[in-house]
Design a protein around this motif. Structure first.
Motif, PDB file in Angstrom:
ATOM      1  N   ASN A 137     -58.270   0.583 -26.855  1.00 55.43           N
ATOM      2  CA  ASN A 137     -59.443   0.908 -26.047  1.00 55.43           C
ATOM      3  C   ASN A 137     -59.091   1.630 -24.755  1.00 55.43           C
ATOM      4  N   ASP A 138     -57.816   1.696 -24.441  1.00 56.39           N
ATOM      5  CA  ASP A 138     -57.407   2.211 -23.138  1.00 56.39           C
ATOM      6  C   ASP A 138     -56.929   3.651 -23.168  1.00 56.39           C
ATOM      7  N   GLY A 139     -56.867   4.250 -24.355  1.00 56.16           N
ATOM      8  CA  GLY A 139     -56.384   5.620 -24.438  1.00 56.16           C
ATOM      9  C   GLY A 139     -54.875   5.701 -24.428  1.00 56.16           C
ATOM     10  N   VAL A 140     -54.374   6.924 -24.440  1.00 58.22           N
ATOM     11  CA  VAL A 140     -52.937   7.151 -24.422  1.00 58.22           C
ATOM     12  C   VAL A 140     -52.509   7.396 -22.986  1.00 58.22           C
ATOM     13  N   HIS A 141     -51.646   6.554 -22.469  1.00 60.65           N
ATOM     14  CA  HIS A 141     -51.236   6.648 -21.067  1.00 60.65           C
ATOM     15  C   HIS A 141     -49.976   7.490 -20.926  1.00 60.65           C
TER      16      HIS A 141
END
Length: 209
Positions: free
Chosen positions: A52-56
């Motif tokens: 849910n946090d995306g690709v960091h």
């Protein structure tokens, strides 16, 4: 009986001929945006996530502890503390033009690689995973878990690989998913960047021409 020996000799000759004139080839890296940008630019283009946090990602700077010969262009992946923060990229060997069907049918070796820096003293386990899916829906996986802290490998980036060997097959195409995810010990850092920095993620396929 008198024809058996000449036939065996002929078969042996043909086998030797085929072996002598086959050649081992390597595709080179078939993943896109392996360095997560170029120069001072940082981007996750080409990579996906189930989380849910995306690709960091975050930028690289002078002083990153790369070993000699490693590519330090672009940014790096900045892993959080839980497995949902995964990244992956899918490649179709035939459909994307890397191998022909006859080449994958002979079998091949796929090698996934990544430069990894365990930059803090919290224990993390980074996973390199290949998921190999045939056109008929068959699935196999190859997993390598790497556990470390800042005291691992002299507090610098080190290259790790995960090797899959695919035998002879009758598939019309094969898709390889190159995936990475991380688990930090405990749960206190699940939503924070306490996982390792990862760069230069590659996928090379070796096959017989």
């Amino acid at each position: 009986m008198k024809y058996i020996l000449p036939i065996l000799i002929t078969c042996s000759f043909l086998f030797a001929w085929d072996t002598a004139f086959s050649e081992t080839r390597t595709t080179g890296n078939i993943l896109s945006n392996s360095t997560f940008g170029t120069g001072s630019t940082t981007t996750s283009t080409g990579w996906s996530t189930d989380g849910n946090d995306g690709v960091h990602t975050h930028g690289a700077w002078n002083g990153f502890p790369y070993q000699t010969g490693m590519d330090d262009s672009g940014g790096v992946l900045a892993f959080e503390g839980h497995e949902e923060d995964n990244v992956y990229q899918d490649v179709d060997l035939v459909g994307d033009g890397h191998l022909t069907q006859s080449e994958i049918n002979q079998g091949f070796t796929s090698t996934m690689g990544a430069d990894v820096w365990f930059w803090n003293n919290i224990e993390n386990t980074l996973t390199l995973k290949q998921t190999i899916t045939g056109a008929d829906g068959s699935v196999s996986t190859q997993i390598r878990d790497i556990t470390g802290t800042s005291s691992t490998d002299g507090n610098q980036f080190k290259n790790y690989t995960n090797v899959h060997i695919e035998g002879s097959n009758t598939q019309t195409d094969i898709t390889i998913r190159a995936e990475l995810f991380n688990e930090t010990a405990g749960t206190a850092y699940d939503d924070y960047h306490r996982g390792p920095d990862v760069d230069n993620v590659t996928l090379n396929v070796t096959y017989q021409d």
